[in-house]
Enzyme design. Structure first.
Site, PDB file in Angstrom:
ATOM      1  N   SER A   1       0.873  -1.177   0.000  1.00  0.00           N
ATOM      2  CA  SER A   1       0.000   0.000   0.000  1.00  0.00           C
ATOM      3  C   SER A   1       0.903   1.217   0.000  1.00  0.00           C
ATOM      4  O   SER A   1       2.059   1.149   0.428  1.00  0.00           O
ATOM      5  CB  SER A   1      -0.867   0.006   1.265  1.00  0.00           C
ATOM      6  OG  SER A   1      -1.465   1.271   1.470  1.00  0.00           O
TER       7      SER A   1
ATOM      8  N   TYR B   1      -1.164  -0.823  10.871  1.00  0.00           N
ATOM      9  CA  TYR B   1      -1.356  -1.134   9.452  1.00  0.00           C
ATOM     10  C   TYR B   1      -0.157  -0.685   8.631  1.00  0.00           C
ATOM     11  O   TYR B   1       0.383  -1.456   7.818  1.00  0.00           O
ATOM     12  CB  TYR B   1      -2.623  -0.451   8.943  1.00  0.00           C
ATOM     13  CG  TYR B   1      -2.891  -0.640   7.476  1.00  0.00           C
ATOM     14  CD1 TYR B   1      -3.445  -1.823   6.997  1.00  0.00           C
ATOM     15  CD2 TYR B   1      -2.599   0.368   6.551  1.00  0.00           C
ATOM     16  CE1 TYR B   1      -3.701  -1.989   5.641  1.00  0.00           C
ATOM     17  CE2 TYR B   1      -2.850   0.212   5.206  1.00  0.00           C
ATOM     18  CZ  TYR B   1      -3.400  -0.976   4.753  1.00  0.00           C
ATOM     19  OH  TYR B   1      -3.642  -1.143   3.406  1.00  0.00           O
TER      20      TYR B   1
END
Length: 259
Positions: A147, A160
């Protein structure tokens, strides 16, 4: 960019980027293992691919945080199609409700997020790489879906972002350790129209949470990506067109990190 006679495993393959990747790889001739916990969606996608695309498909129910399930996934691919040539580690979870600033993180959230986002790809590589090496043709490919959170700060989602940064480092290690038999690269998507995005926007409707996602959409030069945009980037990395690309980290973010 044709992938005839190649077998690909795509985790989190039943929806979003995973489903688009499965369809794109199959269009280019690959046989695809759709690995996911969503049985109904996964079986339906495999049936559509088998009926409509150049490649074949098979679904296997898989919890990537469970090593036994991941080992069974790889075994399923070998039994169904005779080899494992491409591994796409796409399955991931994110939650602003579970995550938070590092000074507030809890073990339960850490175990949940790392179990899927980091252990999952590690288990998959642990079992898929030996299967790739068994083919003996020196053309194994790993594509890890991280990501842009691996490249930029996302305040309030510290666990995350840590999992995604670690995945980038893991990919580089694999690229060096297993060259030249296996290539490994990371893609870092930005804002993509997926169920995960819908969940993030729903969570951010709570007035106590930041509107990070909405701001990122507004600040992305090319706007929101379609999952197929990411699927095509993955298909490129899986193909011989990327034969000299390994250890790379490639943003697929519509120009967000170029600002």
């Amino acid at each position: 960019m044709y992938l005839n006679d190649r077998t690909a495993i795509v985790t989190g393959g039943a929806s979003g980027i995973g489903a688009a990747t499965c369809e794109t790889l199959a269009k280019r001739g690959a046989d695809v293992v759709v690995a996911d916990l969503a049985v109904e969606d996964g079986e339906a996608l495999a049936a559509v691919i088998t009926a409509e695309e150049d490649g074949d498909a098979s679904f296997v129910e898989t919890d990537v945080s469970d090593e036994d399930a991941v080992a069974a996934m790889v075994g399923h691919a070998e039994e169904a199609f005779g080899s494992v040539d491409i591994l796409v580690n796409n399955a991931a979870v994110a939650s602003q409700e579970a995550d938070g600033p590092i000074a507030e993180f809890e073990d339960e959230a850490y175990e949940f997020l790392t179990g899927v986002n980091l252990k999952g790809p590690m288990y998959a590589c642990k079992h898929a790489i030996p299967a790739m090496l068994d083919t003996g043709d020196g053309t194994g490919v790993v594509v890890n879906n991280a990501s842009i959170a691996a490249l930029i700060a996302e305040p309030g989602m510290d666990i995350y972002t840590a999992t995604k940064g670690a995945l980038v480092s893991l990919t580089r290690s694999i690229a060096v350790e297993y060259a030249p038999e296996i290539r490994a690269n990371t893609i870092c998507p930005g804002i993509v129209e997926t169920p995960m995005l819908e969940q993030a926007l729903a969570e951010e409707s709570d007035e106590d949470l930041p509107t990070t996602t909405e701001e990122m959409i507004e600040e992305t030069p090319l706007g929101i990506a379609d999952p197929a945009d990411v699927g095509r980037a993955i298909a490129f990395l899986a193909s011989e067109d990327a034969a000299f690309v390994t250890g790379a980290t490639i943003p697929v973010d519509g120009g967000y990190t170029a600002r």
